[in-house]
Design an enzyme around this catalytic site. Sequence first.
Site, short mmCIF file in Angstrom:
data_model
loop_
_atom_site.label_atom_id
_atom_site.label_comp_id
_atom_site.label_asym_id
_atom_site.label_seq_id
_atom_site.Cartn_x
_atom_site.Cartn_y
_atom_site.Cartn_z
N SER A 155 -56.02 22.63 -44.66
CA SER A 155 -56.35 24.18 -44.64
C SER A 155 -57.95 24.31 -44.85
O SER A 155 -58.39 25.28 -44.43
CB SER A 155 -55.57 24.64 -45.99
OG SER A 155 -55.87 26.01 -46.39
N TRP A 181 -59.31 24.00 -41.67
CA TRP A 181 -59.15 25.40 -40.60
C TRP A 181 -60.26 26.46 -40.83
O TRP A 181 -60.52 27.07 -39.93
CB TRP A 181 -57.59 25.86 -40.95
CG TRP A 181 -57.18 27.13 -40.48
CD1 TRP A 181 -56.69 27.61 -39.39
CD2 TRP A 181 -57.41 28.51 -41.18
NE1 TRP A 181 -56.60 28.65 -39.07
CE2 TRP A 181 -57.14 29.28 -40.04
CE3 TRP A 181 -58.35 28.97 -42.07
CZ2 TRP A 181 -57.22 30.80 -40.17
CZ3 TRP A 181 -58.30 30.35 -42.06
CH2 TRP A 181 -57.81 31.25 -41.32
N HIS A 182 -60.81 26.42 -42.02
CA HIS A 182 -61.79 27.34 -42.38
C HIS A 182 -63.06 27.30 -41.63
O HIS A 182 -63.84 28.34 -41.52
CB HIS A 182 -61.89 27.60 -44.02
CG HIS A 182 -60.83 28.13 -44.72
ND1 HIS A 182 -59.81 27.73 -44.92
CD2 HIS A 182 -60.81 29.50 -44.90
CE1 HIS A 182 -59.07 28.73 -45.62
NE2 HIS A 182 -59.63 29.65 -45.74
N GLY A 183 -63.31 26.04 -41.38
CA GLY A 183 -64.41 25.80 -40.62
C GLY A 183 -65.19 24.42 -40.44
O GLY A 183 -64.35 23.57 -41.21
N PHE A 233 -64.00 32.54 -39.19
CA PHE A 233 -62.99 31.43 -39.19
C PHE A 233 -61.98 31.48 -38.21
O PHE A 233 -61.25 30.79 -37.81
CB PHE A 233 -62.22 31.26 -40.50
CG PHE A 233 -63.25 31.33 -41.84
CD1 PHE A 233 -64.36 30.37 -41.58
CD2 PHE A 233 -63.02 31.88 -42.80
CE1 PHE A 233 -65.24 30.34 -42.91
CE2 PHE A 233 -64.01 31.85 -43.96
CZ PHE A 233 -65.03 30.96 -43.88
#
Length: 478
Positions: free
Chosen positions: A322, A325-327, A478
């Site tokens: 997770s 996933w944000h960056g 994102f």
Amino acid sequence: MLFNSISFAIFLPIVFVLYWFVFGKNLKMQNRLLLVSSYFFYACWDYRFLFLLIFSTLLDYFTGIKMYEAKSTKMKKWWFWLSVCVNLGFLGVFKYFNFFAASFSDALLLLGFKANPAVLNIVLPVGISFYTFHGLSYVVDIYKDRIKPERNFVDYSVFVSFFPLLVAGPIERATHLLPQIRQQREFNYPKMVDGLRQILWGLFKKVVIADNCAYYANMIFNHSSDYSGSTLALGALFFTFQIYGDFSGYSDIALGTARLFGMELLRNFAFPYFSRDIAEFWRRWHISLSTWFRDYLYIPLGGSKGGMWKKVRNTFIIFIVSGFWHGANWTFIVWGALNALFILPLIIFNKNRNNLEIVAKGKQLPTLKEFLSILLTFSLTTLAWIVFRSENMGHAYNYISGIFSRSLFTIPEILPIKTIVLVCLFIVIEWLGREHQYAIENIDVKVPKFGRWAFYYAIVACIVYYAGAEQQFIYFQF
């Protein structure tokens, strides 16, 4: 095209009028209008990446049908992995290639080898993480025989690219949104009013709360070595409310806008800063992403079955993924790992589902125990947000070290009273409306007409007079 821009204020009424008063009796034309409008909306960001959205849509549309029609398990798997690999391949190239190249170079440097990694000078396509996850959930559900493929290409394309959710979610499921796209929709005045009310509240969150907080958060984070511990703590609080006002504000506008067109999107936020533990926080923050990882990663890995070791392993996997996933930055990965550490005691002692209802339900105030639990959870969340916001791990370490110094007990060098008062008023309104889908949802029931309209005008006045400098929505990156 920002939700809080003049161009969107012109775009939305035009689409709304055409949708209901020109094509209101023709479902096919309504869906075609939504598709064309969504592609136009996306092209306003960067028309060059429109082909990527269309290609991704075509890929998942055809592989979904091919999986369903496959005459053997082997062929079904082949089409499934084709879709997964191409989707994740695009995401990897655009979002993560430079990160892996730089990390590999750094690892070689530690071993005494110097490398000059090739990097891609490309722009991250806005919304790629969101529409990729739409498509992935669709093909996984077909592969697992949970749904049948959508044969109508326009309907499927609207599911992937519906403009309210296209660039920053919520991450929808085919089982939830596609049936709404297929069925005839009727104009519903109370639903329209409710949608406008949620849009108004979302705009307040974004323009008044998030953008004002962003000004000071950016000032303090960008020059953190110049400030005392008390100022750094204040900067962390400003970012904590910035990211909530920004992202939940976007989600409110998205849900309200979808309601104007007769559709309900998945709820994305449920007053997360009133959570009494980290597990509750993650049930209330970015709900569509948390449930996506739960259903498509955590449960397939075994979920909570198989003993404590597997529970802990699976928890760390989904939080780290997770974060990633944000960056493409180690700060996001460490942020995810921190949240996994925070939630670990609850999992070990089987207390991660203790707080399922909203705090102090049916009461005006929480108990002392509840208040202290909220304060502790909020403090841990704010600490993690420092890592999330920092430029790199060195910056995060220095920032946190600066807070926990003697200067923490001094008067902050920056003390914007107006912004602090606005945030406090915002917290009060959110608390009073915490039992509803969004804070002011029930105002037409609880408040007389005169008071209700006075409140609406006050919100509009705040948006006009107290709007901060325009900032792009955080989750667009994102």
